[in-house]
Design a protein around this motif. Structure first.
Motif, PDB file in Angstrom:
ATOM      1  N   ALA A  83       0.862  -1.184   0.000  1.00  0.00           N
ATOM      2  CA  ALA A  83       0.000   0.000   0.000  1.00  0.00           C
ATOM      3  C   ALA A  83       0.894   1.228   0.000  1.00  0.00           C
ATOM      4  CB  ALA A  83      -0.910   0.002   1.221  1.00  0.00           C
ATOM      5  N   VAL A  84       0.752   2.062  -1.024  1.00  0.00           N
ATOM      6  CA  VAL A  84       1.502   3.315  -1.133  1.00  0.00           C
ATOM      7  C   VAL A  84       0.485   4.431  -1.268  1.00  0.00           C
ATOM      8  CG1 VAL A  84       3.195   4.625  -2.464  1.00  0.00           C
ATOM      9  CG2 VAL A  84       3.468   2.144  -2.196  1.00  0.00           C
ATOM     10  N   ARG A  85       0.431   5.315  -0.267  1.00  0.00           N
ATOM     11  CA  ARG A  85      -0.628   6.322  -0.224  1.00  0.00           C
ATOM     12  C   ARG A  85      -0.059   7.696   0.076  1.00  0.00           C
ATOM     13  NH1 ARG A  85      -2.635   2.281   3.337  1.00  0.00           N
ATOM     14  NH2 ARG A  85      -4.212   0.925   2.375  1.00  0.00           N
ATOM     15  N   GLY A 100      -0.638  14.442  -2.560  1.00  0.00           N
ATOM     16  CA  GLY A 100       0.565  14.813  -3.292  1.00  0.00           C
ATOM     17  C   GLY A 100       0.746  13.972  -4.535  1.00  0.00           C
ATOM     18  N   GLN A 101       1.947  13.995  -5.072  1.00  0.00           N
ATOM     19  CA  GLN A 101       2.266  13.207  -6.262  1.00  0.00           C
ATOM     20  C   GLN A 101       2.985  11.936  -5.861  1.00  0.00           C
ATOM     21  OE1 GLN A 101       3.862  14.765 -10.174  1.00  0.00           O
ATOM     22  NE2 GLN A 101       5.722  13.768  -9.444  1.00  0.00           N
ATOM     23  N   VAL A 102       2.564  10.817  -6.455  1.00  0.00           N
ATOM     24  CA  VAL A 102       3.271   9.556  -6.298  1.00  0.00           C
ATOM     25  C   VAL A 102       3.988   9.262  -7.608  1.00  0.00           C
ATOM     26  CG1 VAL A 102       3.076   7.081  -5.894  1.00  0.00           C
ATOM     27  CG2 VAL A 102       1.632   8.656  -4.608  1.00  0.00           C
ATOM     28  N   ALA A 103       5.303   9.163  -7.529  1.00  0.00           N
ATOM     29  CA  ALA A 103       6.101   8.870  -8.724  1.00  0.00           C
ATOM     30  C   ALA A 103       6.845   7.560  -8.510  1.00  0.00           C
ATOM     31  CB  ALA A 103       7.083   9.998  -9.008  1.00  0.00           C
ATOM     32  N   MET A 104       6.600   6.608  -9.388  1.00  0.00           N
ATOM     33  CA  MET A 104       7.333   5.352  -9.388  1.00  0.00           C
ATOM     34  C   MET A 104       8.024   5.237 -10.730  1.00  0.00           C
ATOM     35  SD  MET A 104       4.704   2.715  -7.546  1.00  0.00           S
ATOM     36  CE  MET A 104       4.011   3.100  -5.940  1.00  0.00           C
ATOM     37  N   VAL A 105       9.336   5.345 -10.702  1.00  0.00           N
ATOM     38  CA  VAL A 105      10.103   5.398 -11.940  1.00  0.00           C
ATOM     39  C   VAL A 105      11.171   4.315 -11.913  1.00  0.00           C
ATOM     40  CG1 VAL A 105      11.555   6.824 -13.424  1.00  0.00           C
ATOM     41  CG2 VAL A 105       9.700   7.875 -12.117  1.00  0.00           C
ATOM     42  N   ALA A 106      11.211   3.502 -12.957  1.00  0.00           N
ATOM     43  CA  ALA A 106      12.225   2.463 -13.117  1.00  0.00           C
ATOM     44  C   ALA A 106      13.113   2.843 -14.294  1.00  0.00           C
ATOM     45  CB  ALA A 106      11.570   1.105 -13.341  1.00  0.00           C
ATOM     46  N   PRO A 107      14.185   3.619 -14.040  1.00  0.00           N
ATOM     47  CA  PRO A 107      15.010   4.112 -15.149  1.00  0.00           C
ATOM     48  C   PRO A 107      16.031   3.076 -15.597  1.00  0.00           C
ATOM     49  CG  PRO A 107      15.873   4.907 -13.079  1.00  0.00           C
ATOM     50  CD  PRO A 107      14.663   4.079 -12.740  1.00  0.00           C
ATOM     51  N   ALA A 108      16.788   3.437 -16.594  1.00  0.00           N
ATOM     52  CA  ALA A 108      17.925   2.630 -17.006  1.00  0.00           C
ATOM     53  C   ALA A 108      18.943   2.605 -15.875  1.00  0.00           C
ATOM     54  CB  ALA A 108      18.544   3.197 -18.280  1.00  0.00           C
ATOM     55  N   ASP A 109      19.867   1.637 -15.930  1.00  0.00           N
ATOM     56  CA  ASP A 109      20.825   1.467 -14.838  1.00  0.00           C
ATOM     57  C   ASP A 109      21.737   2.677 -14.674  1.00  0.00           C
ATOM     58  OD1 ASP A 109      21.439  -0.216 -12.769  1.00  0.00           O
ATOM     59  OD2 ASP A 109      23.185  -1.072 -13.788  1.00  0.00           O
ATOM     60  N   ALA A 114      -3.325   8.534  -4.537  1.00  0.00           N
ATOM     61  CA  ALA A 114      -2.782   9.876  -4.315  1.00  0.00           C
ATOM     62  C   ALA A 114      -3.870  10.894  -4.012  1.00  0.00           C
ATOM     63  CB  ALA A 114      -1.967  10.321  -5.528  1.00  0.00           C
ATOM     64  N   GLY A 115      -5.075  10.466  -3.696  1.00  0.00           N
ATOM     65  CA  GLY A 115      -6.134  11.425  -3.376  1.00  0.00           C
ATOM     66  C   GLY A 115      -6.325  12.420  -4.506  1.00  0.00           C
ATOM     67  N   ARG A 116      -6.280  13.714  -4.164  1.00  0.00           N
ATOM     68  CA  ARG A 116      -6.392  14.758  -5.196  1.00  0.00           C
ATOM     69  C   ARG A 116      -5.076  14.985  -5.924  1.00  0.00           C
ATOM     70  NH1 ARG A 116      -8.451  17.492  -0.951  1.00  0.00           N
ATOM     71  NH2 ARG A 116      -6.705  18.961  -0.998  1.00  0.00           N
ATOM     72  N   GLY A 117      -4.067  14.239  -5.556  1.00  0.00           N
ATOM     73  CA  GLY A 117      -2.768  14.418  -6.181  1.00  0.00           C
ATOM     74  C   GLY A 117      -2.682  13.749  -7.540  1.00  0.00           C
ATOM     75  N   ALA A 118      -1.467  13.389  -7.920  1.00  0.00           N
ATOM     76  CA  ALA A 118      -1.212  12.782  -9.227  1.00  0.00           C
ATOM     77  C   ALA A 118      -0.328  11.565  -9.047  1.00  0.00           C
ATOM     78  CB  ALA A 118      -0.550  13.792 -10.162  1.00  0.00           C
ATOM     79  N   ILE A 119      -0.416  10.655 -10.012  1.00  0.00           N
ATOM     80  CA  ILE A 119       0.413   9.450 -10.000  1.00  0.00           C
ATOM     81  C   ILE A 119       1.110   9.335 -11.338  1.00  0.00           C
ATOM     82  CG2 ILE A 119       0.418   6.931  -9.882  1.00  0.00           C
ATOM     83  CD1 ILE A 119      -1.992   7.095  -8.044  1.00  0.00           C
ATOM     84  N   ARG A 120       2.407   9.028 -11.265  1.00  0.00           N
ATOM     85  CA  ARG A 120       3.182   8.801 -12.490  1.00  0.00           C
ATOM     86  C   ARG A 120       3.904   7.467 -12.363  1.00  0.00           C
ATOM     87  NH1 ARG A 120       5.126  11.924 -16.715  1.00  0.00           N
ATOM     88  NH2 ARG A 120       6.932  11.060 -17.785  1.00  0.00           N
ATOM     89  N   LEU A 121       3.681   6.592 -13.348  1.00  0.00           N
ATOM     90  CA  LEU A 121       4.371   5.316 -13.437  1.00  0.00           C
ATOM     91  C   LEU A 121       5.214   5.321 -14.700  1.00  0.00           C
ATOM     92  CD1 LEU A 121       1.384   2.884 -12.647  1.00  0.00           C
ATOM     93  CD2 LEU A 121       2.885   4.062 -11.022  1.00  0.00           C
ATOM     94  N   GLU A 122       6.477   4.945 -14.549  1.00  0.00           N
ATOM     95  CA  GLU A 122       7.351   4.998 -15.725  1.00  0.00           C
ATOM     96  C   GLU A 122       8.383   3.895 -15.642  1.00  0.00           C
ATOM     97  OE1 GLU A 122       9.852   8.298 -18.311  1.00  0.00           O
ATOM     98  OE2 GLU A 122       8.538   8.890 -16.661  1.00  0.00           O
ATOM     99  N   GLY A 123       8.581   3.205 -16.773  1.00  0.00           N
ATOM    100  CA  GLY A 123       9.577   2.148 -16.815  1.00  0.00           C
ATOM    101  C   GLY A 123       9.642   1.517 -18.184  1.00  0.00           C
ATOM    102  N   GLY A 124      10.669   0.683 -18.380  1.00  0.00           N
ATOM    103  CA  GLY A 124      10.732  -0.065 -19.623  1.00  0.00           C
ATOM    104  C   GLY A 124       9.610  -1.081 -19.673  1.00  0.00           C
ATOM    105  N   SER A 125       9.443  -1.821 -18.564  1.00  0.00           N
ATOM    106  CA  SER A 125       8.347  -2.765 -18.415  1.00  0.00           C
ATOM    107  C   SER A 125       7.540  -2.360 -17.189  1.00  0.00           C
ATOM    108  CB  SER A 125       8.896  -4.191 -18.232  1.00  0.00           C
ATOM    109  OG  SER A 125       7.864  -5.089 -17.893  1.00  0.00           O
ATOM    110  N   VAL A 126       6.245  -2.092 -17.397  1.00  0.00           N
ATOM    111  CA  VAL A 126       5.359  -1.710 -16.298  1.00  0.00           C
ATOM    112  C   VAL A 126       4.177  -2.671 -16.302  1.00  0.00           C
ATOM    113  CG1 VAL A 126       3.859   0.076 -15.332  1.00  0.00           C
ATOM    114  CG2 VAL A 126       6.030   0.720 -16.402  1.00  0.00           C
TER     115      VAL A 126
END
Length: 713
Positions: A197-199, A203-212, A242-254
């Protein structure tokens, strides 16, 4: 000498044993060396170094066991607690981690990994940022590195980005929870949420899986280099909100597997929506959980948008949905896939819920190719007072819709593209626009607009290189008994085929104006044991316009414009280079009103003896049939024709064909008419509609009886 050596060895082993049992150990670079353990581990400001509003901590080891709590403390003027782990072990949190510094943000980096276990609870009154990065960079050019280097003066600014230099480990949250009042960032080449659970409150929830090797900016939650190649998995009933916030998911494989990613607006304000950027995105169901991206409008404010950008998108039981249950408009849904979009038992939708006053937002889906099966749908639904959102689907290559619902199942339960206003709705149905190079709809799949409440039906507009409908595949618009008016259907293509019970239709059961139906093909149009139909129960019938640049061939099929009640029959206009009717029916019928008109214009026209072209009314005046062609003939089974040089006079046909049957609807409001032999029931059932065979008792009265009743009328 021997005694001294033994003493040193003894104390060395003792130090190692103590370090192994320790839970939080500072490394001495930002403050004194300390080892913390016990049920509650207080980490005071004195163990770190201040730089303006920033408090820096550096640890050799950071572990919180299930029966422990770790709490950061500092002055009220501390705005950010910035930590690193310089040892070789991952950060392990199985108990409680919090900050007693009101509204302070907490930053944690450890390139060896971060694990949040089943009994863990991270609770921060400010923002929480965790990464398996090698360093934290600041806008003034300074950095705070995990390799333990002092790095000169410390920055007083807010961190700007995380730097990854290779060989970073994973962030894993296994049935643990992370809660923050403001932003949450989880950044690493491998992110794994398993029953987590990530809450964020708002605010903004950002989960980013970048290159190494990448730099990820904190403000936007996005890599500064293009196309991240890491892996992000949200699975086993995880919840990211994220309630009234925003969520961003980013990765090569999501992947979102049996889990929910959600935002919700309320009376205070709109949410920031959900953004997903991936090379390969997968949404799937697992056990009783649906993998979904959800934006909800709960109050006066509009819902946040859902924006998806991917190279490929696979949805197996997945859902992308924007909905309003209040007075605010639901958020828009925009899906852009460079390659293939495949949907099985999945939906992409915008809706206005029962009791909602807000309108549905737009739904726009664009992909290289799109495949829908197992009752998958792209569309909008209105159940309340709000108008249904418009729907746009564009396939740069192919759009394939394969239905799987039983024969006669209700609208919107088959695979398809839909814009519906349900029986409980007072708002209008949305419009549908479909664009594709190649469109195929089969097995009761559908592209369907409809209003079954008191609103108006929306239009359906299809433009494609080729269109092929088969086995009950349908493109149409329907209006229920209380609808203001029916919607229209327009299909424009280079080539059109309707096979084996396919149907293009506009239907209205209301007293409002029925919609029109237009088919335009620059090349051939073939209707083989299928139907083109415009019908109205209680109003004037809709019109049918067919324009063909090549050959229009109607084989065992039907083109009809029918009106029930006192409405006048609709008109049928056929224009083509060559027209062939083979064992087919082209009919414009009415009950109490006058029959419509039929006009056929072509360079050549051929009709088999068992074909019928008829404009009639059961109790009103018959309509007219006009043939405008320089070559008029009858099509024989062997294929021979006999041409007629002069255009014959426009005949007025009676209600009866050569077999003594009549094209009429029974006195009750429902339409009842013949269908071509072998015709399958379609995805648009009209109550009271039946399959009539030439020899059946209900197949119509004889000419004499019909004429007598008409005279009595």
């Amino acid at each position: 000498m021997t005694r001294l050596t033994v003493t040193i060895v003894f104390f060395s082993f003792a130090a190692i044993a103590h370090h192994a049992c320790a839970d939080v150990v500072t490394d001495g670079t930002m403050g004194p060396l300390r080892t913390l353990s016990g049920s509650t581990m207080i980490i005071p400001e004195s163990l770190g170094t201040r730089a303006g509003p920033n408090l820096f901590h550096s640890f050799e080891k950071f572990e919180v066991r299930a029966d422990q709590a770790a709490r950061f403390r500092g002055g009220e003027d501390v705005q950010r607690v910035i930590t690193r782990v310089t040892g070789k072990e991952p950060t392990r949190i199985y108990g409680n981690l919090s900050s007693d510094i009101k509204s302070a943000d907490l930053y944690m980096i450890n390139p060896n990994g971060i694990v949040v276990g089943p009994t863990a609870a991270i609770n921060v009154s400010g923002a929480f940022h965790a990464a398996t990065a090698g360093s934290i960079a600041f806008p003034d050019g300074k950095s705070f590195a995990a390799n333990g280097a002092a790095g000169g003066a410390l920055s007083i600014a807010a961190p700007e980005s995380f730097g990854f230099v290779g060989n970073s480990s994973a962030i894993r949250i296994i049935r643990g929870s992370v809660t923050a009042q403001r932003n949450i960032s989880l950044i690493g080449p491998l992110l794994d949420l398993d029953g987590a659970a990530v809450r964020s409150q708002n605010g903004q929830v950002a989960m980013v899986a970048p290159a190494d090797r990448a730099t990820v900016r904190l403000e936007a939650g996005a890599p500064s280099r293009p196309t991240p190649s890491g892996s992000l998995s949200i699975a086993r009933g995880s919840q990211v909100s994220a309630g009234r916030g925003a969520i961003r998911l980013e990765g090569g494989s999501v992947s979102v597997d049996g889990s929910t990613v959600e935002v919700a607006s309320d009376n205070i304000g709109p949410s920031g929506g959900i953004t997903v950027v991936a090379s390969d995105l997968a949404l799937s169901a697992a056990a009783s959980y649906v993998g979904q991206l959800s934006s909800l409008a709960k109050g006066k404010a509009a819902g946040g948008p859902i924006r998806v950008t991917a190279d490929t998108l696979t949805m197996t039981g997945g859902r992308i949905a924007a909905e309003t249950i209040g007075s605010g408009t639901s958020g828009e849904v925009a899906v852009d896939v460079a390659g293939a979009l495949r949907m099985s038992a999945a939906t992409i939708s915008g809706s206005s819920a029962l009791g909602a006053a807000g309108a549905g937002g737009t739904v726009a889906v664009t992909a290289g190719s799109i495949h829908l099966d197992q009752r998958s749908g792209i569309g909008s639904v209105a159940l309340g007072a709000g108008r249904g959102g418009s729907v746009s689907v564009t396939a740069r290559d192919s759009l394939t819709i394969v239905g799987s619902a039983p024969d006669g199942a209700p609208l919107g339960t088959q695979s398809g593209v839909f814009a519906l206003s349900r029986a409980t709705a007072s708002g209008d149905g949305g419009n549908i626009v479909v664009r594709a190079r190649d469109l195929q709809v089969s097995d009761f799949g559908q592209i369907a607009g409809g209003s079954f409440g008191t609103g108006a039906g929306g239009s359906v507009d299809v433009v494609a290189g080729s269109v092929r409908l088969s086995h009950g595949g349908t493109i149409g618009a329907s209006a229920g008994e209380n609808a203001v008016r029916g919607g229209s259907v327009s299909i424009r293509a280079d080539r059109l085929w309707l096979h084996d019970g396919a149907e293009v239709t506009v239907r209205s059961r209301s007293a409002g104006v029925a919609g029109d139906l237009m088919l335009s093909s620059t090349g051939p149009l073939t209707v083989d044991r299928s139907t083109i139909n415009a019908s109205a129960d209680r109003s004037n019938g809709g019109n049918v316009l067919i324009e063909v640049g090549g050959l229009f061939r109607l084989v065992g099929g039907r083109v009809s414009a029918a009106a029930g009640g006192l409405g006048g029959g609709g008109n049928i206009i056929v224009s083509g280079r060559s027209v062939v009717f083979d064992d087919s029916r082209v009919v414009a019928t009415a009950v109490g009103g006058d029959g419509g008109a039929i006009r056929v214009a072509s360079q050549t026209y051929h009709a088999s003896p068992d074909s019928l072209v008829s404009a009639s009314s059961a109790f009103g005046f018959d309509g007219t049939v006009r043939l405008e062609t320089p070559l008029f003939g009858r099509f024989a089974p062997a294929g021979n024709t006999s041409s007629v040089q002069a255009i014959p006079p426009a005949p007025t046909l009676t209600a009866c064909d050569r077999g003594g049957r009549t094209e009429e609807a029974l006195a009750h409001a429902a339409l009842t008419f013949d269908r071509p032999p072998g015709h399958l029931a379609t995805a648009f059932p009209v109550p009271g509609e039946r399959l009539l065979t030439p020899g059946s008792p209900s197949g119509g009265r004889s000419c004499g009886i019909a004429e007598k009743q008409k005279k009595g009328h």
